[in-house]
Structures are given as structure tokens and as C-alpha cells.
Design a protein around this motif. Structure first.
Motif, mmCIF file in Angstrom:
data_model
loop_
_atom_site.group_PDB
_atom_site.id
_atom_site.type_symbol
_atom_site.label_atom_id
_atom_site.label_comp_id
_atom_site.label_asym_id
_atom_site.label_seq_id
_atom_site.Cartn_x
_atom_site.Cartn_y
_atom_site.Cartn_z
ATOM 1 N N HIS A 70 18.196 -26.531 -66.266
ATOM 2 C CA HIS A 70 17.768 -27.864 -66.691
ATOM 3 C C HIS A 70 18.636 -28.358 -67.856
ATOM 4 O O HIS A 70 18.965 -29.546 -67.937
ATOM 5 C CB HIS A 70 16.299 -27.856 -67.104
ATOM 6 N N THR A 71 19.013 -27.441 -68.746
ATOM 7 C CA THR A 71 19.902 -27.804 -69.850
ATOM 8 C C THR A 71 21.233 -28.314 -69.333
ATOM 9 O O THR A 71 21.755 -29.330 -69.780
ATOM 10 C CB THR A 71 20.129 -26.591 -70.772
ATOM 11 N N ILE A 72 21.801 -27.591 -68.356
ATOM 12 C CA ILE A 72 23.075 -28.007 -67.767
ATOM 13 C C ILE A 72 22.932 -29.350 -67.064
ATOM 14 O O ILE A 72 23.783 -30.238 -67.193
ATOM 15 C CB ILE A 72 23.569 -26.938 -66.775
ATOM 16 N N ALA A 73 21.858 -29.522 -66.325
ATOM 17 C CA ALA A 73 21.653 -30.762 -65.575
ATOM 18 C C ALA A 73 21.550 -31.965 -66.504
ATOM 19 O O ALA A 73 22.070 -33.044 -66.205
ATOM 20 C CB ALA A 73 20.393 -30.639 -64.720
ATOM 21 N N GLN A 74 20.912 -31.800 -67.651
ATOM 22 C CA GLN A 74 20.704 -32.911 -68.569
ATOM 23 C C GLN A 74 21.962 -33.264 -69.359
ATOM 24 O O GLN A 74 22.167 -34.432 -69.693
ATOM 25 C CB GLN A 74 19.573 -32.568 -69.534
ATOM 26 N N CYS A 75 22.806 -32.252 -69.640
ATOM 27 C CA CYS A 75 23.929 -32.472 -70.562
ATOM 28 C C CYS A 75 25.293 -32.564 -69.883
ATOM 29 O O CYS A 75 26.254 -33.013 -70.519
ATOM 30 C CB CYS A 75 23.977 -31.358 -71.606
ATOM 31 N N CYS A 76 25.419 -32.122 -68.639
ATOM 32 C CA CYS A 76 26.747 -31.986 -68.022
ATOM 33 C C CYS A 76 26.847 -32.792 -66.727
ATOM 34 O O CYS A 76 26.872 -32.211 -65.627
ATOM 35 C CB CYS A 76 27.047 -30.512 -67.751
ATOM 36 N N PRO A 77 26.939 -34.098 -66.812
ATOM 37 C CA PRO A 77 26.996 -34.915 -65.593
ATOM 38 C C PRO A 77 28.297 -34.775 -64.822
ATOM 39 O O PRO A 77 28.363 -35.139 -63.646
ATOM 40 C CB PRO A 77 26.829 -36.341 -66.131
ATOM 41 N N GLU A 78 29.360 -34.240 -65.469
ATOM 42 C CA GLU A 78 30.658 -34.092 -64.804
ATOM 43 C C GLU A 78 30.839 -32.709 -64.184
ATOM 44 O O GLU A 78 31.947 -32.365 -63.772
ATOM 45 C CB GLU A 78 31.789 -34.355 -65.810
ATOM 46 N N LEU A 79 29.791 -31.939 -64.101
ATOM 47 C CA LEU A 79 29.882 -30.584 -63.549
ATOM 48 C C LEU A 79 30.368 -30.619 -62.103
ATOM 49 O O LEU A 79 29.874 -31.387 -61.273
ATOM 50 C CB LEU A 79 28.516 -29.906 -63.608
ATOM 51 N N ARG A 80 31.345 -29.762 -61.813
ATOM 52 C CA ARG A 80 31.916 -29.688 -60.463
ATOM 53 C C ARG A 80 31.702 -28.332 -59.803
ATOM 54 O O ARG A 80 31.726 -28.237 -58.583
ATOM 55 C CB ARG A 80 33.415 -29.997 -60.498
ATOM 56 N N ARG A 81 31.508 -27.303 -60.613
ATOM 57 C CA ARG A 81 31.383 -25.950 -60.061
ATOM 58 C C ARG A 81 30.294 -25.191 -60.810
ATOM 59 O O ARG A 81 30.281 -25.157 -62.038
ATOM 60 C CB ARG A 81 32.717 -25.205 -60.163
ATOM 61 N N LEU A 82 29.386 -24.567 -60.044
ATOM 62 C CA LEU A 82 28.302 -23.784 -60.638
ATOM 63 C C LEU A 82 28.139 -22.488 -59.865
ATOM 64 O O LEU A 82 27.953 -22.499 -58.646
ATOM 65 C CB LEU A 82 26.997 -24.574 -60.619
ATOM 66 N N GLU A 83 28.226 -21.358 -60.570
ATOM 67 C CA GLU A 83 28.040 -20.038 -59.963
ATOM 68 C C GLU A 83 26.897 -19.325 -60.678
ATOM 69 O O GLU A 83 26.996 -19.006 -61.857
ATOM 70 C CB GLU A 83 29.328 -19.211 -60.060
ATOM 71 N N VAL A 84 25.836 -19.077 -59.944
ATOM 72 C CA VAL A 84 24.656 -18.393 -60.501
ATOM 73 C C VAL A 84 24.247 -17.235 -59.590
ATOM 74 O O VAL A 84 23.069 -16.919 -59.472
ATOM 75 C CB VAL A 84 23.485 -19.379 -60.691
ATOM 76 N N SER A 85 25.197 -16.604 -58.954
ATOM 77 C CA SER A 85 24.879 -15.524 -58.022
ATOM 78 C C SER A 85 24.181 -14.379 -58.734
ATOM 79 O O SER A 85 24.533 -14.009 -59.855
ATOM 80 C CB SER A 85 26.161 -15.012 -57.354
ATOM 81 N N GLY A 86 23.175 -13.818 -58.084
ATOM 82 C CA GLY A 86 22.445 -12.688 -58.641
ATOM 83 C C GLY A 86 21.430 -13.058 -59.697
ATOM 84 O O GLY A 86 20.862 -12.164 -60.336
ATOM 85 N N CYS A 87 21.173 -14.336 -59.906
ATOM 86 C CA CYS A 87 20.172 -14.775 -60.888
ATOM 87 C C CYS A 87 18.846 -14.974 -60.158
ATOM 88 O O CYS A 87 18.602 -16.035 -59.557
ATOM 89 C CB CYS A 87 20.631 -16.061 -61.571
ATOM 90 N N HIS A 88 17.991 -13.982 -60.207
ATOM 91 C CA HIS A 88 16.805 -13.943 -59.352
ATOM 92 C C HIS A 88 15.682 -14.877 -59.805
ATOM 93 O O HIS A 88 14.743 -15.114 -59.046
ATOM 94 C CB HIS A 88 16.263 -12.508 -59.284
ATOM 95 N N ASN A 89 15.770 -15.387 -61.031
ATOM 96 C CA ASN A 89 14.662 -16.184 -61.556
ATOM 97 C C ASN A 89 14.825 -17.683 -61.328
ATOM 98 O O ASN A 89 14.044 -18.474 -61.842
ATOM 99 C CB ASN A 89 14.504 -15.918 -63.065
ATOM 100 N N ILE A 90 15.826 -18.068 -60.564
ATOM 101 C CA ILE A 90 16.078 -19.493 -60.313
ATOM 102 C C ILE A 90 15.230 -19.955 -59.135
ATOM 103 O O ILE A 90 15.105 -19.258 -58.129
ATOM 104 C CB ILE A 90 17.569 -19.722 -60.012
ATOM 105 N N SER A 91 14.680 -21.155 -59.242
ATOM 106 C CA SER A 91 13.848 -21.707 -58.182
ATOM 107 C C SER A 91 14.494 -22.947 -57.574
ATOM 108 O O SER A 91 15.501 -23.466 -58.071
ATOM 109 C CB SER A 91 12.456 -22.060 -58.716
ATOM 110 N N ASN A 92 13.884 -23.441 -56.506
ATOM 111 C CA ASN A 92 14.371 -24.655 -55.856
ATOM 112 C C ASN A 92 14.379 -25.844 -56.815
ATOM 113 O O ASN A 92 15.282 -26.684 -56.778
ATOM 114 C CB ASN A 92 13.499 -24.995 -54.643
ATOM 115 N N GLU A 93 13.369 -25.929 -57.658
ATOM 116 C CA GLU A 93 13.231 -27.082 -58.554
ATOM 117 C C GLU A 93 14.458 -27.254 -59.441
ATOM 118 O O GLU A 93 14.973 -28.366 -59.613
ATOM 119 C CB GLU A 93 11.979 -26.918 -59.413
#
Length: 444
Positions: A158-181
Motif C-alpha cells: 500500500h505504501t508503494i501504491a500510494q507513493c510510486c505512480p511511475e512504478l514499472r516493475r515489482l517483484e515480490v516472489s516468496g512473500c506469503h503474506n500478500i493478499s489480492n487486495e
């Protein structure tokens, strides 16, 4: 006006990691630390503060370190190769390094790894510092890599979504606590996001926009997401309905990896092909419900498909291979390891129609014999990689035919095959650059 200082290396190091030896603190490396990680913000280096008096120039020149002779551009080049935590450490050295390390050109990427990182706090502090000149918006950050950070939660995204509108690449592999929301929030607020890796995120079952974003989007753009590369390997909960939603919203997909998404069936692939007509690379390895009917749908991608992995899909036979061979003439890579229903006939269809094939894995296909290899050798002259591991019907004669025609061969895997030393030496003579993986102790 309040000025934010540099995030401390404590973002990635634990306070408990310090041990006192002879009255002095000694810290261990961040990779070996365990326990609670605390995000801190420290003051700028003391050298940045005004001094009461100026030292003589001769004394300053005498105390100058050799590295200080380097121009700023050289420092920036060196700093560009450092991970985020080391860059924060460098900011504490001196005033000059402090200013250089926060050059916007060095902060197009944030890379954090490790189980001990309190990554949510780290992202919050870093983005706050990067938003210093443009309040609440970090315009330079384009890539965030936090793979393997199991302590990452929806708060961090949520922090990234609010502050980084120019984001082009996101890697969160193996992060088990992430949800669809959280994923929905990212793709809704970052319209330029093209690369998304959520492999191993067990709770992610779909990629879609939030309801608010869907309502606000104009009819000109519809409900589309600009993602082109999507890796959902090991997202075990993904089902056909979720794949349908992904396909309908991510119509620009060119690379899609669904390895070990065991609930996907042929129906899900039908939805995929309807909406995502530009797919070049597709993997459905270990999707045990995918059959020849699924390959018939995949074949509708026609000449756009270049990479296909169907490894260990036990329901696939020569019929499915024939569909792919007939319509996907520009296929370059095929992984069919463990598809025990494939025979020499399927290999014949493939070789005659996909003459530009460069990499083929048909390991653990017991019905493939030397006859199939002959078709391959006489049609696919550009073959560079060939895996025949555990193919019980393959002999040295088939290998010799391949070696005599495919001179550009660079890798051959014949482990657990009954191949003579003479045949292996024949391959080595004709394909000098070929690396042979084998289990014959007599061949060196």
C-alpha cells in the motif's frame, strides 16, 4: 521546514546483532541476523554541519583520502551497483557521500532481500525520504524488488501504491503474506506497471483493479492493466475463474508463467487465448489437468508463440503436439519433459513444422526412440539444446544422427540413458562446443 535525514542501515540490521567486545560494539552481517528489525532515521553526517573554524588548506589536503580524488560521476557509477542497504550505509560516511547517494539517478530501483528485514517500515522510510522534493509522490522510482522478504505485508505494498505512480516493475516472489487486495491496489494506482512477479504468493488468486479504480476509469481506456510480464508460479489457489479475470484485464500480456498452478484446466486456457492474443511465452508446467484440448486452445496463438512449457502434463499426447506443431510454426522452445504420451509420431509433426526450433526437452518420454531423433536431426538444423534425460528407448545411433546434422548443438542431456562411450565421443567430435551431461563414468 522539516528535512528528512537518511534512513539508517538499521532498516536491514538488527539492534540485537551488536555484541560488546572489550567495551566496544561489534555488529554481525545483516544476512546472519535474526529477530526483530527496527526501521530508524538518523541525522545527516556530522561533516554536513557547519564547523566553528576552517582548517588550513594544507592540512585538509594532507588528510584527504585517495578515494576522495575521484570525481562525482565516478562515485555515482560505483554507487549504482550497490544494493539499497549498502547505499544507506554509504550515506553516513561524509557530507559529500550523503549528497551523492541521494542522487535521484541512484533511486530508480529499491532492492531488499532477507527474512530479517522489517520491509514494511523500510519501504515507508525510504519512500518518505525519496518524496522529500515532491511531497507524497516519488517520481523517480521505477523498480521495487523485495523477493524473499517474508515479513512483507499488504501495508508495504500500500505504501508503494500510494507513493510510486511511475512504478514499472515489482517483484515480490516468496512473500506469503500478500493478499489480492494489495495487488489490486498496486495495479490500480501504478498505470505503467509492466512486470509483476508474485510467484510463491499463496494468497494471490487474481490480478484485477479495485472497484474504485474500475469506476473512475474512462470508457476510452476501459478496465485494462498494462502488465506484459506476469509470473504466478506456485500460486496454488489460482483457478480458471481467476485466470479468466486476469486475461480479461491484462490483455497486453506477452509472458505468462503458471507453473504448478494445479487447479488450472483447459477451460482457463480457453479464456486466456480469447483475450490475450499477444502471448509469446507460456508455461503451464505441472498443471496436471491440462490436456490435448488445452493445447488446441494454445495453438490458436499461432505464429506469435515462441516459448511453451508443458512439462509433466500427463494428459498430453501426440494429438496436442500436432495442434501446436501445425499452427505455431515459429516455436523456438518446447519443454515436454515427463509427457509420457508423446511418441515418435508427435516428434515427427513437431520437427517438420517447427524447423526453427532451438531448444527441446523430451526427457522422461519413454516412447521416443531413435526414429524420432532422426526426424528431428533432418529438419531442425538450428537446434542448440536437447534434453533426453531418462529416455529409455534412445541409443547411441540416434545421438550420432543428431550430432551429424545439428552442428550448433551447445547442450545435450543424456543422463540415465544407455549410451556408449563411442557415441558420446562422436557427438563431441562433431559438436565441439556441446556440453554433454551424462552418467557414464567412462566418458570424460
Amino acid at each position: 521546514m522539516r528535512t528528512l535525514s537518511t534512513p539508517s542501515p538499521a532498516l536491514i540490521c538488527l539492534p540485537s546483532s551488536q555484541a560488546f567486545i572489550n567495551g566496544k560494539a561489534s555488529s554481525t552481517s545483516s544476512s546472519s541476523v535474526t529477530g526483530e528489525t527496527v526501521a530508524m532515521v538518523h541525522a545527516p553526517p556530522i561533516t554536513c554541519l557547519p564547523r566553528p573554524h576552517v582548517r588550513p588548506a594544507a592540512r585538509m589536503q594532507k588528510e584527504q583520502a585517495p578515494i576522495d580524488i575521484l570525481p562525482d560521476q565516478a562515485f555515482l557509477q560505483i554507487f549504482s551497483h550497490l544494493p539499497t542497504n549498502q547505499l544507506c550505509r554509504c550515506a553516513r560516511v561524509c557530507c559529500r557521500w550523503y549528497n551523492l547517494t541521494w542522487d535521484p539517478r541512484l533511486w530508480r530501483t529499491i532492492r531488499l532481500t532477507g527474512d530479517t528485514i522489517h520491509v514494511d517500515r523500510a519501504l515507508r522510510v525510504l519512500t518518505r525520504r525519496l518524496c522529500q522534493d515532491t511531497p507524497n509522490v516519488c517520481l523517480m522510482l521505477e523498480t521495487v524488488i523485495v523477493s524473499g522478504c517474508r515479513r512483507l505485508t499488504d501495508r508495504g505494498l500500500h505504501t508503494i501504491a500510494q507513493c510510486c505512480p511511475e512504478l514499472r516493475r515489482l517483484e515480490v516472489s516468496g512473500c506469503h503474506n500478500i493478499s489480492n487486495e494489495a495487488v489490486f491496489n498496486i495495479v490500480s494506482r501504478c498505470p505503467n506497471l509492466e512486470y509483476l512477479d508474485v510467484s510463491g504468493c499463496y494468497n494471490v488468486t487474481c490480478i484485477s483493479l479495485t472497484r474504485e479504480a474500475s469506476v473512475k476509469l474512462s470508457t476510452l481506456y476501459g478496465k485494462q492493466i498494462s502488465i506484459r510480464y506476469l509470473d504466478m508460479t506456485d500460486c496454488f489457489a489460482l483457478e480458471d475463474e481467476g485466470l479468466h479475470t486476469i486475461a480479461a484485464h491484462c490483455t497486453q500480456l506477452t509472458h505468462l508463467y503458471l507453473r504448478r498452478c494445479v487447479r488450472i484446466t483447459d477451460e482457463g486456457l480457453r479464456y486466456l487465448v480469447i483475450y490475450c492474443t499477444s502471448v509469446k511465452e507460456l508455461s503451464v508446467s505441472d498443471c496436471r489437468f491440462v490436456s490435448d484440448f488445452g493445447l488446441r486452445e494454445i495453438a490458436k496463438l499461432e505464429s506469435r508463440l515462441r516459448y511453451l512449457s508443458i512439462a509433466h502434463c500427463g494428459r498430453i499426447t501426440d494429438v496436442g503436439i500436432r495442434y501446436v506443431a501445425k499452427y505455431c510454426s515459429k516455436l523456438r522452445y518446447l519443454n515436454a519433459r515427463g509427457c509420457e504420451g508423446i511418441t515418435d509420431h508427435g516428434l515427427e509433426y513437431l520437427a517438420k513444422n517447427c524447423a526453427k526450433l532451438k531448444s527441446l526437452d523430451i526427457g522422461k518420454c519413454p516412447l521416443v526412440s531413435d526414429a524420432g531423433l532422426e526426424f528431428l536431426a533432418l529438419n531442425c538444423f538450428n537446434l542448440k539444446r536437447l534434453s533426453l534425460k531418462s529416455c529409455e528407448s534412445i541409443t547411441g545411433q540416434g545421438l550420432q544422427i543428431v550430432a551429424a546434422n545439428c552442428f550448433d548443438l551447445q547442450m545435450m542431456n543424456v543422463q540415465d540413458c544407455d549410451i556408449s562411450v563411442e557415441a558420446l565421443r562422436f557427438v563431441k567430435r562433431h559438436c565441439k562446443r556441446c556440453v554433454i551431461e551424462h552418467t557414464n563414468p567412462a566418458f570424460f
